[in-house]
Design an enzyme around this catalytic site. Structure first.
Site, PDB file in Angstrom:
ATOM      1  N   LYS A  80     -98.646  74.513 -18.080  1.00 20.83           N
ATOM      2  CA  LYS A  80     -98.285  73.184 -17.720  1.00 20.83           C
ATOM      3  C   LYS A  80     -99.728  72.288 -18.288  1.00 20.83           C
ATOM      4  O   LYS A  80    -100.895  72.875 -18.128  1.00 20.83           O
ATOM      5  CB  LYS A  80     -98.374  73.060 -16.284  1.00 20.83           C
ATOM      6  CG  LYS A  80     -96.896  73.239 -16.032  1.00 20.83           C
ATOM      7  CD  LYS A  80     -96.929  73.729 -14.430  1.00 20.83           C
ATOM      8  CE  LYS A  80     -96.503  72.436 -13.566  1.00 20.83           C
ATOM      9  NZ  LYS A  80     -96.623  73.044 -12.147  1.00 20.83           N
ATOM     10  N   GLY A 106    -105.475  83.387 -15.349  1.00 21.20           N
ATOM     11  CA  GLY A 106    -105.139  84.736 -14.562  1.00 21.20           C
ATOM     12  C   GLY A 106    -104.152  85.348 -15.783  1.00 21.20           C
ATOM     13  O   GLY A 106    -104.205  86.618 -16.252  1.00 21.20           O
ATOM     14  N   GLY A 147    -108.092  80.040 -10.924  1.00 22.61           N
ATOM     15  CA  GLY A 147    -108.270  78.654 -10.642  1.00 22.61           C
ATOM     16  C   GLY A 147    -109.876  78.700 -10.486  1.00 22.61           C
ATOM     17  O   GLY A 147    -110.376  77.364 -10.901  1.00 22.61           O
ATOM     18  N   ARG A 196    -110.054  93.453 -11.374  1.00 19.32           N
ATOM     19  CA  ARG A 196    -110.928  92.959 -10.631  1.00 19.32           C
ATOM     20  C   ARG A 196    -111.354  94.180  -9.897  1.00 19.32           C
ATOM     21  O   ARG A 196    -112.719  94.116  -9.177  1.00 19.32           O
ATOM     22  CB  ARG A 196    -110.125  92.037  -9.457  1.00 19.32           C
ATOM     23  CG  ARG A 196    -109.753  90.721 -10.175  1.00 19.32           C
ATOM     24  CD  ARG A 196    -108.971  89.780  -9.383  1.00 19.32           C
ATOM     25  NE  ARG A 196    -109.065  88.190  -9.737  1.00 19.32           N
ATOM     26  CZ  ARG A 196    -108.373  87.457  -9.202  1.00 19.32           C
ATOM     27  NH1 ARG A 196    -107.458  87.630  -8.143  1.00 19.32           N
ATOM     28  NH2 ARG A 196    -108.296  86.190  -9.769  1.00 19.32           N
TER      29      ARG A 196
HETATM   30  P1  ADP Z   1    -103.234  81.218 -17.350  1.00 18.88           P
HETATM   31  O1  ADP Z   1    -102.847  81.960 -16.159  1.00 18.88           O
HETATM   32  O2  ADP Z   1    -104.005  82.049 -18.230  1.00 18.88           O
HETATM   33  O3  ADP Z   1    -104.127  79.982 -16.833  1.00 18.88           O
HETATM   34  P2  ADP Z   1    -100.781  79.550 -17.415  1.00 18.88           P
HETATM   35  O4  ADP Z   1    -100.402  80.321 -16.137  1.00 18.88           O
HETATM   36  O5  ADP Z   1    -101.280  78.135 -17.581  1.00 18.88           O
HETATM   37  O6  ADP Z   1    -102.182  80.420 -18.035  1.00 18.88           O
HETATM   38  O7  ADP Z   1     -99.771  79.777 -18.676  1.00 18.88           O
HETATM   39  C1  ADP Z   1     -99.247  81.176 -18.919  1.00 18.88           C
HETATM   40  C2  ADP Z   1     -97.824  80.969 -18.783  1.00 18.88           C
HETATM   41  O8  ADP Z   1     -97.334  80.030 -19.804  1.00 18.88           O
HETATM   42  C3  ADP Z   1     -97.219  82.373 -19.284  1.00 18.88           C
HETATM   43  O9  ADP Z   1     -96.275  82.787 -18.218  1.00 18.88           O
HETATM   44  C4  ADP Z   1     -96.255  81.947 -20.426  1.00 18.88           C
HETATM   45  O10 ADP Z   1     -95.125  82.663 -20.456  1.00 18.88           O
HETATM   46  C5  ADP Z   1     -96.350  80.492 -20.284  1.00 18.88           C
HETATM   47  N1  ADP Z   1     -95.907  80.031 -21.685  1.00 18.88           N
HETATM   48  C6  ADP Z   1     -96.877  79.874 -22.552  1.00 18.88           C
HETATM   49  N2  ADP Z   1     -96.166  79.139 -23.649  1.00 18.88           N
HETATM   50  C7  ADP Z   1     -94.899  78.933 -23.369  1.00 18.88           C
HETATM   51  C8  ADP Z   1     -93.926  78.368 -23.987  1.00 18.88           C
HETATM   52  N3  ADP Z   1     -94.011  78.115 -25.313  1.00 18.88           N
HETATM   53  N4  ADP Z   1     -92.673  78.463 -23.549  1.00 18.88           N
HETATM   54  C9  ADP Z   1     -92.654  78.635 -22.032  1.00 18.88           C
HETATM   55  N5  ADP Z   1     -93.583  79.394 -21.543  1.00 18.88           N
HETATM   56  C10 ADP Z   1     -94.659  79.423 -22.054  1.00 18.88           C
HETATM   57  C1  3PG Z   2    -106.657  83.945  -7.321  1.00 17.56           C
HETATM   58  O1  3PG Z   2    -105.961  85.098  -7.801  1.00 17.56           O
HETATM   59  O2  3PG Z   2    -106.698  82.912  -8.133  1.00 17.56           O
HETATM   60  C2  3PG Z   2    -107.809  83.997  -6.430  1.00 17.56           C
HETATM   61  O3  3PG Z   2    -107.565  85.274  -5.858  1.00 17.56           O
HETATM   62  C3  3PG Z   2    -107.373  83.021  -5.087  1.00 17.56           C
HETATM   63  O4  3PG Z   2    -106.153  83.599  -4.532  1.00 17.56           O
HETATM   64  P1  3PG Z   2    -105.283  82.357  -4.048  1.00 17.56           P
HETATM   65  O5  3PG Z   2    -104.841  81.232  -5.175  1.00 17.56           O
HETATM   66  O6  3PG Z   2    -103.882  82.810  -3.324  1.00 17.56           O
HETATM   67  O7  3PG Z   2    -106.041  81.330  -3.136  1.00 17.56           O
HETATM   68 MG    MG Z   3    -101.175  81.511 -14.783  1.00 13.56          MG
END
Ligand code: ADP
Ligand code: 3PG
Ligand code: MG
Length: 408
Positions: A201, A361, A386, A39
């Site tokens: 999720k 992320g 987000g 970033r």
């Molecule tokens: P992003 O941040 O890219 O939007 P998410 O936060 O939705 O992605 O998902 C990423 C997380 O999902 C990671 O921490 C990963 O470990 C978890 N994950 C992916 N597949 C699985 C799985 N089959 N079982 C458990 N956790 C999983």
């Molecule tokens: C992010 O990392 O998604 C942004 O910097 C926003 O952070 P926040 O979810 O704590 O508002």
């Molecule tokens: Mg994530």
């Protein structure tokens, strides 16, 4: 077609003091050092341009979710890292408003960069407090506000919303690039458009799944999200991560998909894994076992899509002209369960003719770690979590909407 908001290229900034909102909410290691500076690097084009214009650049950002002042979440290390990338000194002030800030900015020469302390040390930031925004504008002495923190424009905070009532407000180059790349891919993609969705999720991503049912040619569901879809079909998944309470959502997604395609069987449109890779424990050493959908043991956890399913994703990605990827295909933190994500990354990085957009992320973290070229192997790696999801879902982002409209 130009961007629908004014940008730093469309207003006269030469020699002026400019307040820039960046999103320097970078991941930190346990020892407080910066785990990944993507970033920070992504903010450089805007800063370079403002320095070229002889501006006095004042940068504000948040870091983490502090409750009040928290020395673990100071932006000082970020200012230091920025100085390394710029190859010139960056001033740091451990306040955001007040006399110290006023004096420091007054003393700073033109063509300089000053970073202020974490905005969220002040309750006025998240409260979108107009009084705090007024003070921020006044104490910085800025003539323009530049919004370049794409990752945070889905929040209506003082530094994304109220501030735009105080100063003429325009977009920075990162914001412009993120916004135009993502919206173009959703509205007028080169087809076929493949969406690869995964991660933790279903409920986090309902709206983008719905959006992709409308715009994508094929959607691959993977990660723990796929576990939830499979469990809903009655597949026994042992101890796998499965989200409860989203059955109706999944049904509604299928209703929309059937309506769009005008047929009952949409399994080639909403593509689920046909095999899985399982482990018995959540450790980095846990070996990977390939199983069919009906072979998941009661103590197994599905932690990646299986090899055959990975082949399916690779084939679809090879045939696509645009791939939007959000959510890791498995537990990519562990190398044995990162096969799906790594093979998709490789496919995109070596595909000569694909527009590849990576968001989320954890997904962006994964590809940046994977990529020896700092993300350059992809058309676009988004800095937004987000914010990117909301933009893809077609929502209006408060931090963008509040900027000055482009002249037509
Ligand atoms: P992003 O941040 O890219 O939007 P998410 O936060 O939705 O992605 O998902 C990423 C997380 O999902 C990671 O921490 C990963 O470990 C978890 N994950 C992916 N597949 C699985 C799985 N089959 N079982 C458990 N956790 C999983
Ligand atoms: C992010 O990392 O998604 C942004 O910097 C926003 O952070 P926040 O979810 O704590 O508002
Ligand atoms: Mg994530």
């Amino acid at each position: 077609m130009g961007f629908f908001k004014q940008t730093i290229n469309t207003v006269p900034l030469e020699g002026k003091t400019v307040l820039v909102r960046a999103d320097y909410n970078v991941p930190l290691k346990d020892d407080g050092t910066i785990a990944d500076d993507f970033r920070i690097r992504a903010s450089l084009p805007t800063i370079h341009k403002l320095l070229k214009d002889g501006c006095k650049v004042v940068i504000i950002s948040h870091l983490g979710r502090p409750e009040g002042r928290d020395k673990k979440l100071t932006l000082l290390p970020v200012a230091q890292r920025l100085a390394q990338w710029l190859g010139e000194p960056v001033r740091f002030v451990d306040e955001v408003v007040g006399d110290k800030v006023k004096m420091a900015i007054k003393r700073a020469p033109k063509r300089s960069v000053t970073v202020l302390e974490n905005l969220r040390f002040y309750p006025g930031e998240e409260a979108n407090d107009p009084v705090f925004a007024k003070q921020l504008a006044a104490d910085s002495g800025a003539r323009y506000f530049v919004q370049d923190g794409f990752g945070v424009v889905h929040r209506a905070h003082a530094s994304t919303s109220a501030i735009t009532q105080e100063l003429p407000s325009v977009a920075g180059l990162l914001l412009e690039r993120e916004y135009t790349t993502i919206t173009h891919a959703m509205k007028a993609p080169k087809r076929p458009l493949l969406a690869v969705l995964g991660g933790a999720k279903v409920s986090d991503k309902i709206e983008i799944i719905e959006a992709f049912v409308r715009v994508a040619d094929t959607i691959v569901i993977s990660g723990a999200m796929a576990n939830t879809f499979l469990a809903h079909r009655g597949v026994k998944l042992g101890k796998s991560k499965v989200e409860e309470g989203v059955g109706d959502t999944i049904d509604a997604i299928y209703v929309a998909a059937r309506k769009k395609l005008g047929r009952e069987d949409v399994d080639d449109f909403l593509v689920l894994p046909r095999d899985l890779a399982v482990g018995g424990a959540l450790t980095a050493e846990e070996p990977r076992r390939e199983v069919a959908l009906n072979e998941v043991g009661v103590d197994d956890m599905a932690l990646d899509i299986g090899d055959k399913s990975i082949d399916d994703v690779v084939k679809l990605a090879t045939e696509a002209r645009t791939v939007i990827w959000n959510g890791t295909l498995g537990m990519a933190e562990y190398p044995n369960f990162a096969h799906g994500s790594a093979r998709l990354a490789l496919t995109l990085a070596t595909h000569p003719d694909v527009t590849s957009i990576v968001g989320g992320g954890d997904t962006s973290d994964f590809v940046l770690n994977w990529d020896a070229r700092g993300g350059e192997s992809f058309s676009h790696v988004s800095t937004g979590g987000g914010a990117g999801l909301e933009l893809m879902a077609g929502k209006k982002l408060p931090g963008v909407e509040s900027l000055l409209d482009a002249r037509r």
